[in-house]
Design an enzyme around this catalytic site. Sequence first.
Site, PDB file in Angstrom:
ATOM      1  N   HIS A  57      -4.009   1.156  -4.265  1.00 48.79           N
ATOM      2  CA  HIS A  57      -5.092   0.316  -3.749  1.00 48.79           C
ATOM      3  C   HIS A  57      -5.031  -1.042  -4.421  1.00 48.79           C
ATOM      4  CE1 HIS A  57      -9.103  -1.051  -2.595  1.00 48.79           C
ATOM      5  NE2 HIS A  57      -8.964  -0.191  -1.605  1.00 48.79           N
ATOM      6  N   GLU A 103      -7.732   7.064   2.258  1.00 51.41           N
ATOM      7  CA  GLU A 103      -7.087   7.520   3.484  1.00 51.41           C
ATOM      8  C   GLU A 103      -6.538   8.939   3.393  1.00 51.41           C
ATOM      9  OE1 GLU A 103      -8.046   5.715   5.636  1.00 51.41           O
ATOM     10  OE2 GLU A 103      -6.902   3.895   6.006  1.00 51.41           O
TER      11      GLU A 103
HETATM   12  N1  ACO Z   1       3.711   4.442  -2.740  1.00 49.80           N
HETATM   13  C1  ACO Z   1       4.723   4.009  -3.505  1.00 49.80           C
HETATM   14  N2  ACO Z   1       4.694   2.862  -4.193  1.00 49.80           N
HETATM   15  C2  ACO Z   1       3.586   2.104  -4.074  1.00 49.80           C
HETATM   16  C3  ACO Z   1       2.489   2.489  -3.306  1.00 49.80           C
HETATM   17  C4  ACO Z   1       2.586   3.719  -2.613  1.00 49.80           C
HETATM   18  N3  ACO Z   1       1.567   4.158  -1.844  1.00 49.80           N
HETATM   19  N4  ACO Z   1       1.529   1.537  -3.390  1.00 49.80           N
HETATM   20  C5  ACO Z   1       2.009   0.580  -4.187  1.00 49.80           C
HETATM   21  N5  ACO Z   1       3.259   0.922  -4.612  1.00 49.80           N
HETATM   22  C6  ACO Z   1       4.124   0.180  -5.529  1.00 49.80           C
HETATM   23  C7  ACO Z   1       4.839  -0.961  -4.832  1.00 49.80           C
HETATM   24  O1  ACO Z   1       6.029  -0.554  -4.236  1.00 49.80           O
HETATM   25  C8  ACO Z   1       5.037  -1.891  -6.001  1.00 49.80           C
HETATM   26  O2  ACO Z   1       6.109  -1.411  -6.780  1.00 49.80           O
HETATM   27  P1  ACO Z   1       7.182  -2.411  -7.436  1.00 49.80           P
HETATM   28  O3  ACO Z   1       6.372  -3.243  -8.393  1.00 49.80           O
HETATM   29  O4  ACO Z   1       8.147  -1.484  -8.099  1.00 49.80           O
HETATM   30  O5  ACO Z   1       7.731  -3.207  -6.311  1.00 49.80           O
HETATM   31  C9  ACO Z   1       3.779  -1.712  -6.841  1.00 49.80           C
HETATM   32  O6  ACO Z   1       3.295  -0.408  -6.521  1.00 49.80           O
HETATM   33  C10 ACO Z   1       2.690  -2.722  -6.527  1.00 49.80           C
HETATM   34  O7  ACO Z   1       2.550  -2.794  -5.119  1.00 49.80           O
HETATM   35  P2  ACO Z   1       1.773  -3.941  -4.360  1.00 49.80           P
HETATM   36  O8  ACO Z   1       2.391  -4.094  -2.998  1.00 49.80           O
HETATM   37  O9  ACO Z   1       1.654  -5.155  -5.216  1.00 49.80           O
HETATM   38  O10 ACO Z   1       0.353  -3.322  -4.260  1.00 49.80           O
HETATM   39  P3  ACO Z   1      -0.803  -3.819  -3.312  1.00 49.80           P
HETATM   40  O11 ACO Z   1      -1.996  -4.022  -4.141  1.00 49.80           O
HETATM   41  O12 ACO Z   1      -0.402  -4.988  -2.479  1.00 49.80           O
HETATM   42  O13 ACO Z   1      -0.904  -2.584  -2.361  1.00 49.80           O
HETATM   43  C11 ACO Z   1      -1.629  -1.021  -0.802  1.00 49.80           C
HETATM   44  C12 ACO Z   1      -2.040  -1.909  -1.985  1.00 49.80           C
HETATM   45  C13 ACO Z   1      -1.192  -1.915   0.368  1.00 49.80           C
HETATM   46  C14 ACO Z   1      -2.809  -0.174  -0.366  1.00 49.80           C
HETATM   47  C15 ACO Z   1      -0.431  -0.123  -1.257  1.00 49.80           C
HETATM   48  O14 ACO Z   1      -0.820   0.667  -2.367  1.00 49.80           O
HETATM   49  C16 ACO Z   1       0.127   0.756  -0.125  1.00 49.80           C
HETATM   50  O15 ACO Z   1       0.940   0.281   0.644  1.00 49.80           O
HETATM   51  N6  ACO Z   1      -0.309   2.040  -0.038  1.00 49.80           N
HETATM   52  C17 ACO Z   1       0.151   2.916   1.025  1.00 49.80           C
HETATM   53  C18 ACO Z   1      -0.605   2.646   2.325  1.00 49.80           C
HETATM   54  C19 ACO Z   1      -2.055   3.107   2.255  1.00 49.80           C
HETATM   55  O16 ACO Z   1      -2.374   4.172   1.731  1.00 49.80           O
HETATM   56  N7  ACO Z   1      -2.950   2.263   2.835  1.00 49.80           N
HETATM   57  C20 ACO Z   1      -4.397   2.516   2.841  1.00 49.80           C
HETATM   58  C21 ACO Z   1      -5.086   1.686   1.785  1.00 49.80           C
HETATM   59  S1  ACO Z   1      -6.801   2.043   1.652  1.00 49.80           S
HETATM   60  C22 ACO Z   1      -7.547   1.034   2.808  1.00 49.80           C
HETATM   61  O17 ACO Z   1      -7.183  -0.066   3.010  1.00 49.80           O
HETATM   62  C23 ACO Z   1      -8.684   1.545   3.597  1.00 49.80           C
END
Ligand code: ACO
Length: 358
Positions: A245, A300
């Site tokens: 998140h 989610e």
């Molecule tokens: N699985 C694996 N790795 C992840 C995940 C995940 N679910 N989420 C973040 N990471 C990793 C990224 O790959 C990144 O790794 P790196 O530094 O090695 O490249 C690191 O964590 C940071 O990621 P960011 O993209 O900076 O995190 P951000 O804050 O932008 O992402 C998000 C938040 C978009 C929700 C992300 O966690 C994600 O894509 N999750 C999966 C999709 C999901 O569950 N969406 C629903 C969100 S809840 C809502 O909006 C209602």
Amino acid sequence: MSLGLDDVVAAETVLSHVDGEAGRLIIRGYDLEDLAGRRSFEAVAAILWEGFATEDREETVRAALGTARLAVYEGLEAKLPFTDGLSPVEALRFLLASLPDSAPTPAHVLVTAAMPVFAAAIARRKAGKGPVPPDATRGQAADLLHMLRGSPAPEDHVRALDAYLVTVVDHGLNASTFAARVVAATRAGMVSSVVAGLCALKGPLHGGAPGPVLDMLDGIGPEEAIPGWLAGALDRGERLMGFGHRVYRVRDPRADVLKAVARTLRRGSDRIRFAEKVEAAALDLLAQRKRSRPLQTNVEFYTALVLEALELRRDLFTPVFAIGRVAGWAAHVLEQEAAGRLIRPQSRYVGPMPRQAA
Ligand code: ACO
């Protein structure tokens, strides 16, 4: 400056506060845990709208939404054929966009009432069935299930859906709420602002994740395959849906609320046991592989299990999220309109400069 604007405060709001360090969500003075499962969706909409709208008590909200559902239903059948070939969320976008910004019904009531009427009619059309008219005496949750199924839903299903709608009703300046506020700030109107919110919600990084969560659970296969499947997905650079998140650095409090709802609905089922094993394995793996970033279960993951137990089609999950979130979007639009300031940030130009004339 962060490209995701993580460090920017772009609005002052009385509506909700997300404390990402403490894992706490406050909805206008109430902890989420004191609302979800305890107060109806209509009561929580009344709390959010108080001071911004005349529909600011549970009974007035319930009555206004019931009347507005009937109004929205009129003329709906003629529009439905235009949704053929669209996914449910695209069909919802189409139908919502067909509403006028200036209608006799107060606009925040109109958009909130429209969501379940449209979503149910879209789902039934995809199943080759005609729409079921709304019943103005029911609450939004009970009427949605009735309009979807064509018969009254059992009380535990209504209670579970109502708790879900409250759990997702508002969540600070998330992407869809921000999109809605930007459009509201131009004075484009409630419907246009809420359409913008829905468009942002559609993406898999925001509200589009719960369908893929179930795809993941199905794709894993037998229990022994869980660690290998999850590791393989991370090796390929994929994200595990339902985890991580932007704001929470600890567990998303909504995940726990919905885990309890899912457990009540699916007591002792193999599906919930399997999902809990996947959750535990995913958290272990993410902790090992992404040491720099705490990644926890988000809203989610258990949304998917609750909505699946309510027998909703997977591609209806995002529209159902919108049925809850719309009350929050509408409140933010009213708050933004009251603030009256156009949102217009700056960008830094990093392109080429015009060549100097020789
Ligand atoms: N699985 C694996 N790795 C992840 C995940 C995940 N679910 N989420 C973040 N990471 C990793 C990224 O790959 C990144 O790794 P790196 O530094 O090695 O490249 C690191 O964590 C940071 O990621 P960011 O993209 O900076 O995190 P951000 O804050 O932008 O992402 C998000 C938040 C978009 C929700 C992300 O966690 C994600 O894509 N999750 C999966 C999709 C999901 O569950 N969406 C629903 C969100 S809840 C809502 O909006 C209602």
